[in-house]
Enzyme design. Structure first.
Site, short mmCIF file in Angstrom:
data_model
loop_
_atom_site.label_atom_id
_atom_site.label_comp_id
_atom_site.label_asym_id
_atom_site.label_seq_id
_atom_site.Cartn_x
_atom_site.Cartn_y
_atom_site.Cartn_z
N LYS A 13 0.76 -1.06 0.04
CA LYS A 13 0.05 0.10 -0.03
C LYS A 13 0.95 1.19 -0.14
O LYS A 13 0.51 2.46 -0.83
CB LYS A 13 -0.91 0.16 1.21
CG LYS A 13 -2.15 -0.92 1.34
CD LYS A 13 -2.69 -0.74 2.54
CE LYS A 13 -2.29 -0.72 3.85
NZ LYS A 13 -1.68 -1.79 4.38
N ARG A 88 -9.04 1.26 10.16
CA ARG A 88 -8.40 0.05 10.33
C ARG A 88 -9.38 -0.91 11.33
O ARG A 88 -9.04 -2.12 11.57
CB ARG A 88 -7.04 0.08 11.21
CG ARG A 88 -5.77 -0.55 10.46
CD ARG A 88 -4.85 -0.37 11.26
NE ARG A 88 -3.51 -1.17 10.98
CZ ARG A 88 -2.67 -0.79 10.18
NH1 ARG A 88 -2.96 0.55 9.70
NH2 ARG A 88 -1.47 -1.15 9.84
N ARG A 127 11.08 -7.96 4.05
CA ARG A 127 11.01 -6.27 4.34
C ARG A 127 12.00 -6.33 5.74
O ARG A 127 12.56 -5.14 5.91
CB ARG A 127 9.79 -5.89 4.47
CG ARG A 127 9.56 -4.34 4.83
CD ARG A 127 8.36 -3.47 4.73
NE ARG A 127 7.72 -3.76 5.98
CZ ARG A 127 6.38 -3.51 6.17
NH1 ARG A 127 5.65 -2.83 5.11
NH2 ARG A 127 5.85 -3.53 7.23
N ARG A 133 12.54 -2.58 10.69
CA ARG A 133 11.57 -1.78 11.42
C ARG A 133 11.00 -2.62 12.75
O ARG A 133 11.14 -3.97 12.76
CB ARG A 133 10.15 -1.85 10.69
CG ARG A 133 9.55 -0.57 10.62
CD ARG A 133 8.22 -0.37 9.43
NE ARG A 133 7.14 -0.90 9.95
CZ ARG A 133 6.01 -0.85 9.35
NH1 ARG A 133 5.99 -0.22 8.14
NH2 ARG A 133 4.94 -1.59 9.86
N ARG A 144 0.12 -8.84 13.78
CA ARG A 144 -0.45 -7.80 13.00
C ARG A 144 -1.31 -8.61 11.84
O ARG A 144 -2.27 -7.92 11.50
CB ARG A 144 0.79 -6.89 12.25
CG ARG A 144 1.14 -5.83 13.26
CD ARG A 144 2.57 -5.49 12.81
NE ARG A 144 2.56 -4.74 11.46
CZ ARG A 144 3.61 -5.05 10.72
NH1 ARG A 144 4.85 -5.61 11.14
NH2 ARG A 144 3.89 -4.71 9.34
P1 ADP Z 1 1.24 -2.09 8.04
O1 ADP Z 1 0.34 -1.86 7.23
O2 ADP Z 1 2.82 -2.66 7.55
O3 ADP Z 1 1.20 -3.18 9.46
P2 ADP Z 1 1.54 0.54 9.32
O4 ADP Z 1 2.66 1.32 9.10
O5 ADP Z 1 0.22 0.87 8.41
O6 ADP Z 1 1.85 -0.77 8.99
O7 ADP Z 1 1.23 0.64 10.98
C1 ADP Z 1 2.10 0.17 11.88
C2 ADP Z 1 1.43 0.31 13.19
O8 ADP Z 1 0.81 1.50 13.51
C3 ADP Z 1 0.18 -0.76 13.27
O9 ADP Z 1 0.53 -1.94 13.59
C4 ADP Z 1 -0.58 -0.02 14.55
O10 ADP Z 1 0.10 -0.17 15.81
C5 ADP Z 1 -0.38 1.59 14.25
N1 ADP Z 1 -1.57 1.84 13.57
C6 ADP Z 1 -1.46 2.40 12.12
N2 ADP Z 1 -2.58 2.96 11.64
C7 ADP Z 1 -3.51 2.58 12.69
C8 ADP Z 1 -4.88 2.79 12.87
N3 ADP Z 1 -5.61 3.18 11.86
N4 ADP Z 1 -5.44 2.44 14.04
C9 ADP Z 1 -4.76 2.00 15.11
N5 ADP Z 1 -3.41 1.74 14.83
C10 ADP Z 1 -2.62 1.83 13.80
#
Ligand code: ADP
Length: 190
Positions: A13, A88, A127, A133, A144
Site C-alpha cells: 500500500k 483499520r 522487508r 522496522r 499484525r
Molecule cells: P502495516 O500496514 O505494515 O502493518 P502501518 O505502518 O500501517 O503498518 O502501521 C504500523 C502500526 O501503527 C500498526 O501495527 C498499529 O500499531 C499502528 N497504526 C497504524 N494505523 C493505525 C490505525 N488506523 N489504528 C490503530 N493503529 C494504527
C-alpha cells in the site's frame, strides 16, 4: 480524489500510495508513518502509540481518530487525499464517514490490494531484513496479521455495502499494479 487504501500488511500500500499520490497530486496520509515520525520525535502521541505498535496491536481509536481528524483539517487535503492505514476497523470507518459527511466531502473510492497469506508473510520477513522496522519481528508480524483478519478485514464488507469498494491484485510488478489502480479509479470518473 478522496480515496482509502486497504490491504494486509505487506500488500505494498505504501509503495503504491506514493505513485498514486504523485499521479493525482494529492497527499499520501499514512497513519503508520505519522505514528513512526512521532515516535522518533519523542512526542506525547508517539509515547502513547509505542507500546501498541511494538506488540502489533492497534493504537486505541481515541488517539488515532483525533490524529486523523486533525490531519484532515490541513489545507493540502482540499483536492483530495489517499488514506493509507486508516480506517483499520469498522468503528474508525464510521468516524471517517462522519468527519467527511460534516465537511460534505465524501469518499470516492476504497481501493483494496489483495494478496494470499503465504505471500504476505514472505514479503514481511523480506522487508524486515531490509528496513529493520521494530514491528517486523516474526511474532509481531503474526499478531499484525491476526489483527488485520479480525479487525480490519470487516471494513471491506462495510465499504462494499457502501458501494465504494474496488479490488485489485497486489501481485505483479509495481508499475503494472499502479497502472491497474489508476485504470480502476478512472472508471469511477466516467
Ligand atoms: P502495516 O500496514 O505494515 O502493518 P502501518 O505502518 O500501517 O503498518 O502501521 C504500523 C502500526 O501503527 C500498526 O501495527 C498499529 O500499531 C499502528 N497504526 C497504524 N494505523 C493505525 C490505525 N488506523 N489504528 C490503530 N493503529 C494504527
Amino acid at each position: 480524489m478522496r480515496c482509502v487504501l486497504v490491504g494486509p500488511p505487506g500488500a505494498g500500500k505504501g509503495t503504491q500510495a506514493q505513485f498514486l499520490a504523485a499521479h493525482y497530486s494529492i497527499p499520501h496520509i499514512s497513519t503508520g508513518d505519522i505514528f513512526r515520525a512521532n515516535l522518533k520525535a519523542g512526542t506525547d502521541l508517539g509515547n502513547q502509540a509505542k507500546s501498541f505498535m511494538d506488540r502489533g496491536e492497534l493504537v486505541p481509536d481515541s488517539v488515532t481518530n483525533e490524529m486523523v481528524k486533525d490531519r484532515l483539517t490541513h489545507d493540502d487535503v482540499a483536492n483530495g487525499f489517499l488514506l493509507d492505514g486508516f480506517p483499520r476497523n469498522v468503528a474508525q470507518a464510521e468516524v471517517l464517514r462522519a468527519i467527511l459527511a460534516e465537511k460534505k466531502t465524501p469518499l470516492h473510492a476504497v481501493l483494496e490490494f489483495s494478496l494470499a497469506d503465504e505471500e504476505i508473510i514472505a514479503r514481511l520477513l523480506q522487508r524486515a531484513e531490509i528496513e529493520k522496522r521494530e514491528d517486523d519481528k516474526e511474532d509481531v508480524i503474526k499478531r499484525r496479521l491476526e489483527v488485520y483478519a479480525e479487525q480490519t478485514a470487516p471494513i471491506i464488507s462495510f465499504y462494499r455495502n457502501e458501494g465504494l469498494l474496488i479490488s485489485i491484485s497486489a501481485v505483479g510488478n509495481i508499475e503494472d499494479i499502479t497502472a491497474n489502480a489508476i485504470s480502476a479509479l478512472s472508471r469511477l470518473e466516467q
